[in-house]
Design a protein around this motif. Structure first.
Motif, PDB file in Angstrom:
ATOM      1  N   MET A 281      52.784  -5.735  33.999  1.00 10.68           N
ATOM      2  CA  MET A 281      54.102  -4.470  34.639  1.00 10.68           C
ATOM      3  C   MET A 281      54.982  -5.224  35.632  1.00 10.68           C
TER       4      MET A 281
ATOM      5  N   THR B 106      57.345  -7.421  33.303  1.00  9.62           N
ATOM      6  CA  THR B 106      58.578  -6.523  32.903  1.00  9.62           C
ATOM      7  C   THR B 106      59.404  -6.477  33.721  1.00  9.62           C
ATOM      8  N   SER B 107      58.904  -5.625  34.694  1.00 11.71           N
ATOM      9  CA  SER B 107      59.954  -5.048  35.640  1.00 11.71           C
ATOM     10  C   SER B 107      60.999  -6.333  36.371  1.00 11.71           C
TER      11      SER B 107
ATOM     12  N   ALA C  32      65.088  -6.460  35.048  1.00 12.72           N
ATOM     13  CA  ALA C  32      65.753  -6.208  36.043  1.00 12.72           C
ATOM     14  C   ALA C  32      66.978  -7.503  36.419  1.00 12.72           C
TER      15      ALA C  32
ATOM     16  N   TRP D  40      57.579   5.191  36.696  1.00  8.58           N
ATOM     17  CA  TRP D  40      58.964   4.125  36.846  1.00  8.58           C
ATOM     18  C   TRP D  40      59.511   3.025  36.384  1.00  8.58           C
ATOM     19  N   VAL D  41      57.887   2.610  35.926  1.00  7.60           N
ATOM     20  CA  VAL D  41      58.641   1.135  35.381  1.00  7.60           C
ATOM     21  C   VAL D  41      58.840   1.993  33.900  1.00  7.60           C
TER      22      VAL D  41
ATOM     23  N   ALA E 296      62.782   3.349  33.871  1.00  7.34           N
ATOM     24  CA  ALA E 296      63.234   2.176  33.625  1.00  7.34           C
ATOM     25  C   ALA E 296      63.900   1.361  32.319  1.00  7.34           C
ATOM     26  N   VAL E 297      62.360   0.946  32.639  1.00 11.03           N
ATOM     27  CA  VAL E 297      62.742   0.091  31.082  1.00 11.03           C
ATOM     28  C   VAL E 297      62.701   0.982  29.607  1.00 11.03           C
TER      29      VAL E 297
ATOM     30  N   LEU F 286      63.256  -1.270  39.324  1.00  4.83           N
ATOM     31  CA  LEU F 286      62.047  -2.176  38.765  1.00  4.83           C
ATOM     32  C   LEU F 286      61.828  -2.687  40.399  1.00  4.83           C
TER      33      LEU F 286
ATOM     34  N   ALA G  64      60.031  -1.525  42.991  1.00  4.12           N
ATOM     35  CA  ALA G  64      58.349  -1.292  42.474  1.00  4.12           C
ATOM     36  C   ALA G  64      56.964  -2.452  42.322  1.00  4.12           C
ATOM     37  N   ALA G  65      58.336  -3.348  41.439  1.00  5.24           N
ATOM     38  CA  ALA G  65      57.324  -4.631  41.717  1.00  5.24           C
ATOM     39  C   ALA G  65      57.059  -5.223  42.584  1.00  5.24           C
TER      40      ALA G  65
ATOM     41  N   ALA H  19      60.904  -8.198  28.639  1.00  2.00           N
ATOM     42  CA  ALA H  19      60.063  -7.485  28.986  1.00  2.00           C
ATOM     43  C   ALA H  19      58.855  -8.363  28.516  1.00  2.00           C
TER      44      ALA H  19
END
Length: 355
Positions: free
Chosen positions: A91, A94-95, A99, A223-224, A227-228, A269, A272-273, A307
């Motif tokens: 995850m 990906t974030s 981003a 969240w992720v 956003a994705v 993103l 969260a990351a 991603a």
């Protein structure tokens, strides 16, 4: 104008450079990357769960995931330690990758990355404030403060970069990002010394997914995901922006609205990351560049492929971090930096030649 027939890379504005780079959209390449990347990601997740300080057979991994027995120690290791760790790494990759792709497309800046432009340092500074003044804060609030900190870092970078005569250029943006990141990191270290929270922040400084828990994943995943999905829906507009504001407006695009929504997605993103993995940079720089080389300039292809490749990079890097010097772990951020720093120097040198 058909986006699939665009032959100009946003980093190469003149005809000679565009011809030399030759970036037509390649849906067949994107399909191969998606299929091959997902298969490789599944295999890498299995490898990452299996290998570590205590090696576990693949058959045991399969049983622990689909037929969990809490009485078996190896099943507990897989379910409570390794599985959330590897899913968190996927995850996070990906974030950062998505981003970075959005930032590079919207700003037409090949050096755009959440780590280089102050977002990671801003999120880390917000976490330092939380540990200093609000100890024991639930992870949900930590992730929200990370969003705010990322926004603070981005605002400072763009504000300082815009003050210079001649406006924002890729090089000035990176220099402003380096200055703001150094400032926020110094403030975070000062808080760590004064409030004696150095151990709490050490994980975020080093960067790693070792402490990821199921609770963190449950809070981070929505969240992720949102956003994705939002980035994918915005991808056509980002492709237009990557051609320049004048071209985008000529095609009827509301550039201001797209940039605002894109900035919100990037903050979600990156925030969260960083709240999970800490100060890991260069994923958002490397992956979008590699993806554009493979699939072309259409962000409807770049974002989903980024991603998958971003998740794959972080999962493999985390596996390598455990295998370099067992039973000790090498910081994840350091391993990715071994690839990212030479890549950054190559791109920045290329940009300086074009100025």
């Amino acid at each position: 104008m058909s986006l699939s027939k665009i032959d100009m890379d946003y980093t190469q504005p003149d005809d000679e450079q565009a011809r030399s780079f030759s970036l037509r959209s390649r849906p067949w390449a994107a399909a191969l990357i998606m299929i091959g990347g997902i298969v490789a990601l599944i295999l890498s997740i299995g490898l990452s769960i299996s290998f570590g300080a205590a090696e576990i057979k693949f058959a045991t991994v399969w049983e622990a995931i689909f037929h969990y027995n809490p009485d078996l120690t190896q099943h507990q290791i897989i379910q409570e330690l390794r599985l959330p760790r590897v899913l968190g790494g996927a995850m996070v990759g990906t974030s950062f990758a998505v981003a970075g792709a959005i930032m590079q497309g919207m700003t037409r800046n090949p050096l755009a990355d959440s780590g280089l432009l102050g977002l990671n340092a801003g999120a880390g500074f917000a976490l330092a404030l939380c540990f200093s003044f609000f100890p024991g804060l639930p992870f949900l609030y930590l992730i929200l403060y990370s969003f705010l900190g990322a926004g603070l870092g981005a605002g400072l970078v763009y504000g300082i970069g815009s003050m210079v005569k001649g406006g924002l250029t890729p090089l000035r943006l990176v220099l402003a990002g380096a200055a703001v990141s150094a400032l926020l990191s110094a403030l975070s270290e000062g808080l760590a010394l004064y409030f004696r929270i150095g151990q709490d922040l050490a994980f975020w400084y080093a960067g790693g997914v070792a402490g990821t828990t199921w609770l963190q994943l449950k809070i981070m995943f929505p969240w992720v995901l949102v956003a994705v999905v939002g980035a994918i829906f915005l991808s056509r507009s980002i492709t237009m922006l990557s051609l320049g504001d004048d071209v985008a407006k000529g095609l009827g695009l509301r550039s201001g609205t797209v940039k605002l929504v894109g900035a919100i997605i990037v903050l979600i993103l990156a925030g969260a990351a960083v709240s999970v993995v800490g100060a890991v940079g260069f994923v958002g720089l490397i992956i979008p560049h590699l993806t554009r080389k493979l699939v072309g300039v259409d962000y409807r292809l770049i974002i989903p492929c980024s991603a998958v490749l971003g998740a794959l990079l972080v999962v493999f890097a985390d596996l390598a971090a455990r295998m370099v010097n067992p039973p000790y772990e090498t910081p994840l951020g350091a391993l990715i930096a071994l690839i990212g720093v030479p890549f950054f120097l190559y791109i920045s040198r290329k940009e300086v030649r074009e100025l």
